[in-house]
Write a protein that holds these residues in place. Sequence first.
Motif, short mmCIF file in Angstrom:
data_model
loop_
_atom_site.label_atom_id
_atom_site.label_comp_id
_atom_site.label_asym_id
_atom_site.label_seq_id
_atom_site.Cartn_x
_atom_site.Cartn_y
_atom_site.Cartn_z
N THR A 218 11.31 7.49 -8.03
CA THR A 218 10.42 7.64 -6.87
C THR A 218 9.50 8.85 -7.00
O THR A 218 8.48 8.92 -6.31
N SER A 219 9.82 9.80 -7.88
CA SER A 219 8.98 10.98 -8.06
C SER A 219 7.91 10.78 -9.13
O SER A 219 7.09 11.67 -9.36
N ALA A 220 7.91 9.64 -9.80
CA ALA A 220 6.93 9.40 -10.86
C ALA A 220 5.51 9.38 -10.30
O ALA A 220 5.26 8.91 -9.19
N LEU A 221 4.58 9.90 -11.09
CA LEU A 221 3.16 9.86 -10.73
C LEU A 221 2.62 8.49 -11.12
O LEU A 221 2.44 8.18 -12.29
N ARG A 222 2.37 7.67 -10.10
CA ARG A 222 1.99 6.28 -10.33
C ARG A 222 0.49 6.07 -10.13
O ARG A 222 -0.06 6.46 -9.11
N LYS A 223 -0.13 5.44 -11.10
CA LYS A 223 -1.53 5.08 -11.03
C LYS A 223 -1.66 3.59 -11.37
O LYS A 223 -0.68 2.93 -11.68
N GLN A 224 -2.90 3.10 -11.33
CA GLN A 224 -3.09 1.68 -11.60
C GLN A 224 -3.07 1.36 -13.08
O GLN A 224 -2.92 0.20 -13.46
N GLN B 64 0.83 -1.20 0.00
CA GLN B 64 0.00 0.00 0.00
C GLN B 64 0.88 1.26 0.00
O GLN B 64 1.82 1.37 0.77
N HIS B 65 0.54 2.20 -0.87
CA HIS B 65 1.28 3.45 -0.99
C HIS B 65 0.41 4.61 -0.51
O HIS B 65 -0.74 4.74 -0.92
N LYS B 66 0.99 5.44 0.36
CA LYS B 66 0.28 6.61 0.88
C LYS B 66 1.08 7.88 0.59
O LYS B 66 2.31 7.87 0.61
N ALA B 67 0.37 8.97 0.37
CA ALA B 67 1.03 10.27 0.23
C ALA B 67 1.37 10.83 1.60
O ALA B 67 2.35 11.54 1.77
N ALA C 187 -4.66 4.87 0.83
CA ALA C 187 -3.61 3.96 0.38
C ALA C 187 -4.02 3.31 -0.94
O ALA C 187 -5.19 2.98 -1.15
N ASN C 188 -3.05 3.14 -1.81
CA ASN C 188 -3.30 2.49 -3.10
C ASN C 188 -2.25 1.42 -3.34
O ASN C 188 -1.10 1.54 -2.90
N HIS C 189 -2.65 0.39 -4.04
CA HIS C 189 -1.70 -0.63 -4.46
C HIS C 189 -2.03 -1.01 -5.90
O HIS C 189 -2.84 -0.38 -6.55
N ARG C 190 -1.34 -2.00 -6.40
CA ARG C 190 -1.46 -2.40 -7.80
C ARG C 190 -1.21 -1.22 -8.73
O ARG C 190 -1.97 -0.95 -9.66
N LEU C 191 -0.15 -0.51 -8.42
CA LEU C 191 0.25 0.67 -9.19
C LEU C 191 1.32 0.29 -10.20
O LEU C 191 2.02 -0.70 -10.06
N GLU C 192 1.44 1.11 -11.22
CA GLU C 192 2.58 0.98 -12.13
C GLU C 192 3.79 1.65 -11.49
O GLU C 192 3.66 2.54 -10.65
N THR C 193 4.96 1.20 -11.90
CA THR C 193 6.19 1.86 -11.47
C THR C 193 7.08 2.07 -12.68
O THR C 193 6.83 1.49 -13.75
N TYR C 194 8.12 2.87 -12.52
CA TYR C 194 8.93 3.30 -13.66
C TYR C 194 10.38 3.48 -13.22
O TYR C 194 10.64 3.90 -12.08
N GLY C 195 11.30 3.14 -14.09
CA GLY C 195 12.71 3.34 -13.77
C GLY C 195 13.58 3.39 -15.00
O GLY C 195 13.10 3.27 -16.14
N LEU C 196 14.86 3.56 -14.76
CA LEU C 196 15.84 3.71 -15.83
C LEU C 196 16.85 2.56 -15.80
O LEU C 196 17.16 2.02 -14.75
N LEU C 197 17.36 2.22 -16.98
CA LEU C 197 18.38 1.20 -17.14
C LEU C 197 19.71 1.86 -17.47
O LEU C 197 19.77 2.74 -18.33
N TRP C 198 20.75 1.40 -16.80
CA TRP C 198 22.08 1.96 -16.99
C TRP C 198 23.05 0.85 -17.36
O TRP C 198 22.96 -0.27 -16.87
N ASP D 27 8.86 12.24 -13.87
CA ASP D 27 9.14 13.66 -13.87
C ASP D 27 10.33 13.93 -14.79
O ASP D 27 11.40 13.36 -14.60
N SER D 28 10.16 14.79 -15.79
CA SER D 28 11.22 15.03 -16.77
C SER D 28 12.47 15.61 -16.13
O SER D 28 13.60 15.30 -16.55
N ASP D 29 12.30 16.46 -15.11
CA ASP D 29 13.47 17.03 -14.44
C ASP D 29 14.30 15.95 -13.76
O ASP D 29 15.53 16.01 -13.73
N SER D 30 13.62 14.95 -13.20
CA SER D 30 14.33 13.85 -12.55
C SER D 30 15.12 13.03 -13.56
O SER D 30 16.26 12.64 -13.31
#
Length: 248
Positions: free
Chosen positions: A70-76, A27-30, A36-47, A82-85
Amino acid sequence: MPRIQIIIEDHVVPQLLTSAIEAYEIQHKAHNKGKANHRLETYGLLWGYALPARGDVPVRLVAVLATVETSALRKQDSVQPDSDSLLMKRDFFREYWPQLELIGTFHSHPYDNLTEVNQNKGWRGSGKKNGKGDFAYWPAFHKDVCSDIDELAHLVITIAELGRKGTACPERLSGNEYFTGFVLTAGTRKLWIKGYCTEKVMPVFDKHGVDSGDLRTQNNNISYQVQEDVFLGIPTVEQRFSSKILRE
């Protein structure tokens, strides 16, 4: 022409899988009193690093590290980094770890169950038919963040809950997707990992075309295209998950 190869080193796999599992199950909380929300998408970078084609050996994109946005706006049903990140991390690595390049992205597709995944072919990138979703985002990312790199890798990690603990051995995807990904079982979870690539395509000029010496014109005509016919290599998936099943 040989398929572009995406190679994921052993220690990167748990980084990818645990980030997708955490976004799905935990569960993720702001804030403490927030919903709380779960079953969210997540995002990352490969190096990692890119090895150019030589003779019969194709381009190889080798991932040695993954970082989560970690700053990405995650929804189900979507995730928006975030482009700045993205630019900050790219520049940070270039300054302090110049031996590593930003070679791609990964994100997850969460589904409630196996039936939903199969109905939606959820292991695939989204938006191919309507020109939106992943098939629109990947070329835009390549252009905006890594225009100086010829090829980038993109991984889709799909996750669904099983009704009971599974025991199926890992295997490659079926049919014409065989070389592009894997499906595996981890406890009560089913996971799919599928690879894509974006390629930088330079304009071709002939004697009747635009002056090839005009760099501004050339840059305006550069395109970034999604390549589906790739080879995804993750030796540890078959080795580790198969041996786990055999021990049990």
